[in-house]
Scaffold this active site. Structure first.
Site, PDB file in Angstrom:
ATOM      1  CD  GLU A  85      -2.917   1.249   2.261  1.00 17.94           C
ATOM      2  OE1 GLU A  85      -3.456   2.344   2.547  1.00 17.94           O
ATOM      3  OE2 GLU A  85      -3.201   0.179   2.835  1.00 17.94           O
ATOM      4  CD  GLU A 143       1.974   8.564   4.448  1.00 14.53           C
ATOM      5  OE1 GLU A 143       2.389   9.691   4.111  1.00 14.53           O
ATOM      6  OE2 GLU A 143       0.999   7.996   3.928  1.00 14.53           O
ATOM      7  CG  ASP A 178      10.111   8.831  -3.280  1.00 20.00           C
ATOM      8  OD1 ASP A 178       8.908   8.666  -3.529  1.00 20.00           O
ATOM      9  OD2 ASP A 178      10.965   9.087  -4.142  1.00 20.00           O
ATOM     10  CG  ASP A 232      -1.833  15.858  -2.650  1.00 20.09           C
ATOM     11  OD1 ASP A 232      -2.722  16.478  -3.283  1.00 20.09           O
ATOM     12  OD2 ASP A 232      -1.097  16.397  -1.806  1.00 20.09           O
ATOM     13  CE  LYS A 234      -4.389  26.241  -5.741  1.00 19.68           C
ATOM     14  NZ  LYS A 234      -3.554  27.253  -5.059  1.00 19.68           N
ATOM     15  CG  ASP A 279     -12.024  12.370  -2.857  1.00 20.37           C
ATOM     16  OD1 ASP A 279     -10.824  12.259  -3.157  1.00 20.37           O
ATOM     17  OD2 ASP A 279     -12.446  13.247  -2.080  1.00 20.37           O
TER      18      ASP A 279
END
Length: 341
Positions: free
Chosen positions: A75, A100, A127, A150, A154, A186
């Site tokens: 994950e 993470e 990373d 993320d 923009k 989402d």
């Protein structure tokens, strides 16, 4: 392990990685200063030797790491660790690896794994691209999960998104034949980009067909980011891909759209979608877009009957009492004009 904080309390950010070969280095993440509790620091000090994997830049023998030969699930970006912890509790027959970069989430999951007595979960605080490139052998993973990365919504930040062609090709290399990629988002725009990239990646076959998504599978609980997105009126898209180098979305082997001959229209085979006890995601892309456009807007007010948008991000703001064409000096000495919308 390397402490996530230096002696003066400053975070030590992981090194950036290259999204596309030959281009400047671009990160898919930014380390934001968050609250790092004493309990999370103790977790790093006491539990990291038990659950943590230090990045060495050398290939790792995962069977030796876990002490057994079982299916390996990775994950990427597990956040606070809720989904990874849930999966480990529900299926202890698999070995789980979590990656993470944000230290508070890693510390929180370390404490949770200790509470559960888990023996089949290992964590990287590094990373993900560097870990995949240098420490995970090709074909070593049975499944890769990427939940709510993320969105970098923009336009000028879209290049920072994790799901890019080079990264998709890296995932194909690390997945075994018959392995699975599960991504969820989402953001409708990010779902579109995922389809654009993953549907066109050789070796990946969309289980739901071209530009298709499935209901939330039983192995994925509802996450914090998913709940927050639904409160904002977002839809949720779960994308499942099978690793299959023999068929699917390959150049010269895939029917093409008549209006755009450069884009594949659909894969040559489809696989059954697993049953799920969870309800279908809320809304369609168009419905989600409509709800997003109709959301309450911060910084709006009215001058009489004329709606006006306030430039709330600029220091000094807007002279709300002035009439049409009036202006004032902004916080940095700029002239901030006031426009009706």
């Amino acid at each position: 392990m390397t402490d996530p904080f230096t002696s003066d309390g400053a975070k030590m950010p992981p090194k950036p990685f290259t999204v596309e070969e030959g281009r400047r280095q671009v990160r898919s993440f930014v380390l934001r200063q968050g609250r790092f509790t004493p309990a999370q620091q103790r977790a790093f000090d006491d539990l990291w030797p038990r659950f943590g994997l230090d990045y060495t830049g050398a290939p790792r023998d995962l069977a030796a790491t876990f002490g057994r030969d079982a299916h390996k699930v990775l994950e990427i970006g597990f956040g606070n660790g809720a989904a990874l912890r849930f999966a480990a509790q529900q299926d202890p027959s698999r070995d789980y690896i979590g990656i993470e970069v944000h230290a508070p989430g890693v510390g929180r999951l370390l404490n949770a794994l200790d509470e559960d007595g888990s023996t089949h979960v290992r964590l990287y605080h590094h990373d993900a691209v560097e870990v995949l490139e240098h420490e995970i052998a090709d074909g070593a993973l049975d499944e890769v999960r990427i939940y709510f990365p993320d969105p970098w919504h923009k336009k000028r930040h879209n290049k920072r998104r994790l799901i890019q062609p080079a990264f998709a090709q890296l995932l194909v290399r690390k997945l075994r034949e018959g392995g699975r990629l599960h991504a969820a988002t989402d953001w409708a725009d990010y779902a579109e980009q995922m389809w654009d990239v993953l549907d066109a990646t050789p070796g990946l076959v969309n289980r739901a067909g071209p530009r298709g998504h499935v209901e939330r599978p039983a192995w994925r609980p509802q996450t914090h980011f998913e709940t927050r997105g639904q409160k904002l009126g977002h839809g949720v898209w779960d994308l499942l891909y099978d690793r299959d180098s023999g068929i699917g979305n390959r150049k010269g082997n895939c029917p093409r759209r008549p209006d755009n001959p450069q884009r594949p229209q659909f894969s040559l085979c489809q696989f059954p979608i697993p049953d799920s006890p969870f309800p279908a995601p809320n809304g369609h892309r168009a419905d989600a877009d409509q709800r997003y456009e109709a959301r309450p807007r911060a910084g709006r007010f009215h001058d009489g009957d004329v709606p006006v948008r306030a430039h709330s991000r600029r220091r000094g703001g807007i002279d709300r009492a002035g009439g049409l064409g009036r202006h004032r000096t902004g916080g940095a000495g700029r002239i901030v004009r006031r426009f009706l919308r």
